[in-house]
Design an enzyme around this catalytic site. Structure first.
Site, short mmCIF file in Angstrom:
data_model
loop_
_atom_site.label_atom_id
_atom_site.label_comp_id
_atom_site.label_asym_id
_atom_site.label_seq_id
_atom_site.Cartn_x
_atom_site.Cartn_y
_atom_site.Cartn_z
N LYS A 169 2.01 -3.37 7.38
CA LYS A 169 2.47 -3.62 5.94
C LYS A 169 3.75 -3.27 5.63
O LYS A 169 4.42 -3.96 4.90
CB LYS A 169 1.57 -2.59 5.11
CG LYS A 169 0.02 -2.99 5.31
CD LYS A 169 -0.33 -4.45 4.87
CE LYS A 169 -0.04 -4.77 3.05
NZ LYS A 169 -0.75 -6.04 2.61
N TYR B 42 -1.74 -0.22 11.06
CA TYR B 42 -1.97 -1.09 9.88
C TYR B 42 -0.68 -0.88 9.10
O TYR B 42 -0.20 -1.72 8.47
CB TYR B 42 -3.19 -0.50 9.12
CG TYR B 42 -3.23 -0.86 7.83
CD1 TYR B 42 -3.24 -2.09 7.36
CD2 TYR B 42 -3.19 0.03 6.75
CE1 TYR B 42 -3.46 -2.57 5.88
CE2 TYR B 42 -3.07 -0.08 5.46
CZ TYR B 42 -3.11 -1.57 5.03
OH TYR B 42 -3.20 -1.62 3.70
N THR C 184 0.82 -1.13 0.13
CA THR C 184 0.08 0.03 -0.35
C THR C 184 1.01 1.38 0.18
O THR C 184 2.04 1.24 0.45
CB THR C 184 -0.90 -0.10 1.27
OG1 THR C 184 -1.68 1.56 1.20
CG2 THR C 184 -0.19 -0.16 2.59
N ASP C 185 0.21 2.34 -0.58
CA ASP C 185 0.87 3.80 -0.55
C ASP C 185 1.06 3.85 1.03
O ASP C 185 1.88 4.95 1.25
CB ASP C 185 0.30 4.54 -1.33
CG ASP C 185 -1.28 4.93 -0.92
OD1 ASP C 185 -1.52 4.20 0.01
OD2 ASP C 185 -2.00 5.85 -1.38
N GLU C 186 0.22 3.67 1.76
CA GLU C 186 0.47 4.09 3.27
C GLU C 186 1.88 3.94 3.95
O GLU C 186 1.77 4.53 4.66
CB GLU C 186 -0.85 3.38 4.11
CG GLU C 186 -2.23 3.87 3.61
CD GLU C 186 -3.27 3.77 4.58
OE1 GLU C 186 -2.92 3.53 5.71
OE2 GLU C 186 -4.30 4.15 4.13
P1 NAD Z 1 -10.16 -7.00 2.64
O1 NAD Z 1 -10.13 -6.37 3.76
O2 NAD Z 1 -11.29 -6.64 1.75
O3 NAD Z 1 -9.80 -8.50 2.47
C1 NAD Z 1 -8.85 -9.23 3.11
C2 NAD Z 1 -9.26 -10.56 2.98
O4 NAD Z 1 -7.70 -11.38 3.26
C3 NAD Z 1 -10.29 -11.04 3.19
O5 NAD Z 1 -11.04 -12.00 2.47
C4 NAD Z 1 -9.96 -11.91 4.48
O6 NAD Z 1 -10.85 -13.23 4.88
C5 NAD Z 1 -8.51 -12.44 4.20
N1 NAD Z 1 -7.85 -12.73 5.33
C6 NAD Z 1 -7.39 -11.94 6.39
N2 NAD Z 1 -6.79 -12.74 7.41
C7 NAD Z 1 -6.36 -13.70 6.61
C8 NAD Z 1 -5.58 -14.76 7.06
N3 NAD Z 1 -4.91 -14.78 8.32
N4 NAD Z 1 -5.56 -15.95 6.45
C9 NAD Z 1 -6.37 -15.93 4.95
N5 NAD Z 1 -6.97 -15.03 4.66
C10 NAD Z 1 -6.98 -13.91 5.34
O7 NAD Z 1 -8.78 -6.13 1.86
P2 NAD Z 1 -8.56 -5.36 0.44
O8 NAD Z 1 -9.08 -4.01 0.58
O9 NAD Z 1 -9.01 -6.37 -0.56
O10 NAD Z 1 -6.95 -5.37 0.49
C11 NAD Z 1 -6.36 -6.63 0.02
C12 NAD Z 1 -4.84 -6.28 0.03
O11 NAD Z 1 -4.53 -5.04 -0.88
C13 NAD Z 1 -4.27 -5.86 1.42
O12 NAD Z 1 -3.05 -6.52 1.50
C14 NAD Z 1 -4.01 -4.50 1.62
O13 NAD Z 1 -3.09 -3.87 2.22
C15 NAD Z 1 -3.83 -4.17 0.32
N6 NAD Z 1 -4.01 -2.83 -0.27
C16 NAD Z 1 -5.50 -2.26 -0.15
C17 NAD Z 1 -6.03 -1.07 -0.63
C18 NAD Z 1 -7.31 -0.65 -0.59
O14 NAD Z 1 -7.38 0.73 -0.73
N7 NAD Z 1 -8.22 -1.32 -0.05
C19 NAD Z 1 -5.04 -0.33 -1.33
C20 NAD Z 1 -3.81 -0.87 -1.54
C21 NAD Z 1 -3.02 -1.94 -0.99
O1 DAU Z 2 -4.21 4.03 0.63
C1 DAU Z 2 -4.39 2.66 0.54
C2 DAU Z 2 -5.29 2.37 1.84
O2 DAU Z 2 -6.38 2.76 1.61
C3 DAU Z 2 -5.20 0.89 2.11
O3 DAU Z 2 -4.01 0.25 2.39
C4 DAU Z 2 -6.01 0.44 3.27
O4 DAU Z 2 -6.30 -0.96 3.39
C5 DAU Z 2 -7.47 1.06 2.87
O5 DAU Z 2 -8.28 0.85 3.98
C6 DAU Z 2 -7.34 2.27 2.65
O6 DAU Z 2 -6.91 3.27 4.01
P1 DAU Z 2 -7.74 4.64 4.24
O7 DAU Z 2 -7.35 4.99 5.73
O8 DAU Z 2 -7.11 5.73 3.16
O9 DAU Z 2 -9.23 4.35 3.73
P2 DAU Z 2 -10.62 4.70 4.53
O10 DAU Z 2 -11.60 4.14 3.53
O11 DAU Z 2 -10.55 4.16 5.79
O12 DAU Z 2 -10.52 6.15 4.72
C7 DAU Z 2 -10.48 7.10 3.60
C8 DAU Z 2 -10.33 8.51 3.90
O13 DAU Z 2 -11.72 8.78 4.50
C9 DAU Z 2 -9.42 8.84 5.24
O14 DAU Z 2 -8.90 10.13 5.22
C10 DAU Z 2 -10.38 8.67 6.33
C11 DAU Z 2 -11.77 9.24 5.87
N1 DAU Z 2 -12.71 8.63 6.36
C12 DAU Z 2 -12.97 7.28 6.60
C13 DAU Z 2 -14.02 6.69 7.13
C14 DAU Z 2 -14.13 5.24 7.23
C15 DAU Z 2 -13.82 9.38 6.94
O15 DAU Z 2 -13.70 10.52 6.84
N2 DAU Z 2 -14.88 8.88 7.57
C16 DAU Z 2 -15.18 7.66 7.72
O16 DAU Z 2 -16.22 7.02 8.06
#
Ligand code: NAD
Ligand code: DAU
Length: 351
Positions: A159, A155, A131-133
């Site tokens: 990562k 988190y 992730t970019d985080e």
């Molecule tokens: P998500 O939370 O929707 O899904 C995570 C999945 O992993 C779920 O299906 C869960 O059951 C499975 N999982 C969790 N713990 C597990 C374990 N111990 N063993 C097996 N399976 C397990 O997540 P997402 O948003 O789809 O993110 C997927 C990946 O992409 C993550 O590695 C996250 O860090 C990365 N990522 C997410 C974002 C975003 O915006 N959501 C952006 C950049 C990177």
């Molecule tokens: O940048 C990539 C990441 O994006 C991934 O690695 C993470 O898994 C994913 O959860 C996401 O993280 P963020 O913290 O950026 O996403 P989130 O949707 O939780 O929040 C997006 C922005 O919105 C952040 O500035 C917090 C704000 N927010 C979020 C929620 C849930 C609110 O203002 N209100 C809310 O209720």
């Protein structure tokens, strides 16, 4: 043949494939490629078999329910596998602030278990999805792959640790690891705790949209299938030992996203509610994706406004999917969390 000697017959293991991005990857990959796919997922609160509906009947797809921290489950799933695409993780920043333990276990220890198994099974490519985080807040300019890691939440720290562990397996053991770092994804099947699906579903329910702090936090949004296509490019042709940034180049403040959702759904601005900020909240993320663009010819294809409008429409016409989640076990968790935010006073610290 891609770098790392993948072939179209090789079996691919996808961890976390029942989650939001993993299931998009499985769908996109199986539509385009002929390779057999094994999905390994322990089905935490975020995993959902409904996300995999499109591929469950395909003979080339196998689902294994198992925990990435369990070496025997991982060994079982990795039998005969040529490459691993590792999505499984705990992913919600707010949850990591409440309780970091499970983030360390899954994201760090689980990644370590997978890397050890990948060595034993002699896999030809291991894509670690990150992730970019991990770069932390970028107040101006854009994060590049050589930039410092400065994670600010449990988190993102977990990562960053897993990225470094994965890269160390390349340096130490020659395991063909590639790390991807993507920006904020949106699209169908995203668990309704994340900003976009939470706000769309709350608006549809005429519930308040909890904007953290001043709402001027900026994220770089990418449509989920664009991310999946980038991971596919990296799987075939990404160079071992390298990191590739994947960004959507759509920097938007949270309030812009909120207004877009309310306008599209014809809901009033009075649904917006400013609540207590997230502690350690990163002000802005923004990615420089020129490396993957130049080297692998990938770029984000989806138009942001169109993709967001389609996403809103998906949640409007698939209410059963998120209503099941929101009325289940998750409801108690979220109500307690939300009440805490409402009760909170001034903003938390901002990075
Ligand atoms: P998500 O939370 O929707 O899904 C995570 C999945 O992993 C779920 O299906 C869960 O059951 C499975 N999982 C969790 N713990 C597990 C374990 N111990 N063993 C097996 N399976 C397990 O997540 P997402 O948003 O789809 O993110 C997927 C990946 O992409 C993550 O590695 C996250 O860090 C990365 N990522 C997410 C974002 C975003 O915006 N959501 C952006 C950049 C990177
Ligand atoms: O940048 C990539 C990441 O994006 C991934 O690695 C993470 O898994 C994913 O959860 C996401 O993280 P963020 O913290 O950026 O996403 P989130 O949707 O939780 O929040 C997006 C922005 O919105 C952040 O500035 C917090 C704000 N927010 C979020 C929620 C849930 C609110 O203002 N209100 C809310 O209720």
């Amino acid at each position: 043949m891609g770098r790392g000697y993948l072939t179209k017959e090789m079996k691919i293991l996808v961890t976390g494939g029942a989650g939001f991005i993993g299931s998009s990857f499985v769908r996109c990959f199986m539509e385009k490629r002929q390779n057999p796919v094994v999905t390994l997922d322990s089905l935490t609160y975020a995993g959902n078999m409904a996300n995999l509906e499109a591929v469950l009947g395909l003979p080339r797809h196998t689902f294994v329910k198992g925990d990435i921290c369990d070496p025997s489950a991982v060994d079982f799933a990795m039998k005969g596998v040529g490459a691993v695409v590792h999505f499984a993780a705990e992913t919600h920043v707010d949850r990591s602030i409440d309780d970091s333990g499970i983030f360390l276990r899954t994201n760090v220890v689980g990644t370590g278990v997978l890397l050890d198994a990948a060595r034993r099974h002699n896999v030809k490519k291991f894509v670690h999805v990150s992730t970019d985080e991990v770069y932390g807040a970028v107040l101006e300019g854009y994060s590049t792959e050589g930039g410092h890691l400065h994670p600010n939440s449990p988190y993102s720290a977990s990562k960053a640790a897993s990225d470094l562990l994965a890269l160390s397996y390349h340096a130490t053991y020659g395991l063909p690891v590639v790390v991807t770092r993507c920006s904020n994804n949106f699209g169908p099947y995203q668990f309704p705790e994340k900003l976009i699906p939470l706000f769309i579903s709350n608006a549809l329910e005429d519930k308040p949209l909890p904007v953290y702090g001043d709402g001027l936090y900026v994220r770089d949004w990418i449509y989920v299938d664009d991310h999946s296509r980038a991971v596919d490019r990296v799987l075939w042709d990404g160079r071992a030992g390298e990191v590739y940034n994947i960004g959507g180049t759509k920097d938007k403040a949270n309030l812009e996203i909120t207004d877009f959702i309310l306008n599209k759904l014809g809901k009033p601005a009075s649904l917006k509610k400013h609540v207590q900020d997230r502690p350690g909240h990163d002000r802005r993320y923004a990615m420089d994706s020129s490396k993957i663009e130049k080297e692998l010819g990938w770029r984000a294809e989806c138009n942001f406004e169109e993709a967001l409008a389609q996403t809103i429409e998906w949640y409007r016409s698939n209410q059963g999917w998120w209503r099941t989640i929101k009325s289940g076990e998750y409801r108690n968790y979220y109500e307690k969390f939300f009440a805490g935010r409402l009760a909170g006073s001034s903003a938390g610290s901002v990075n």
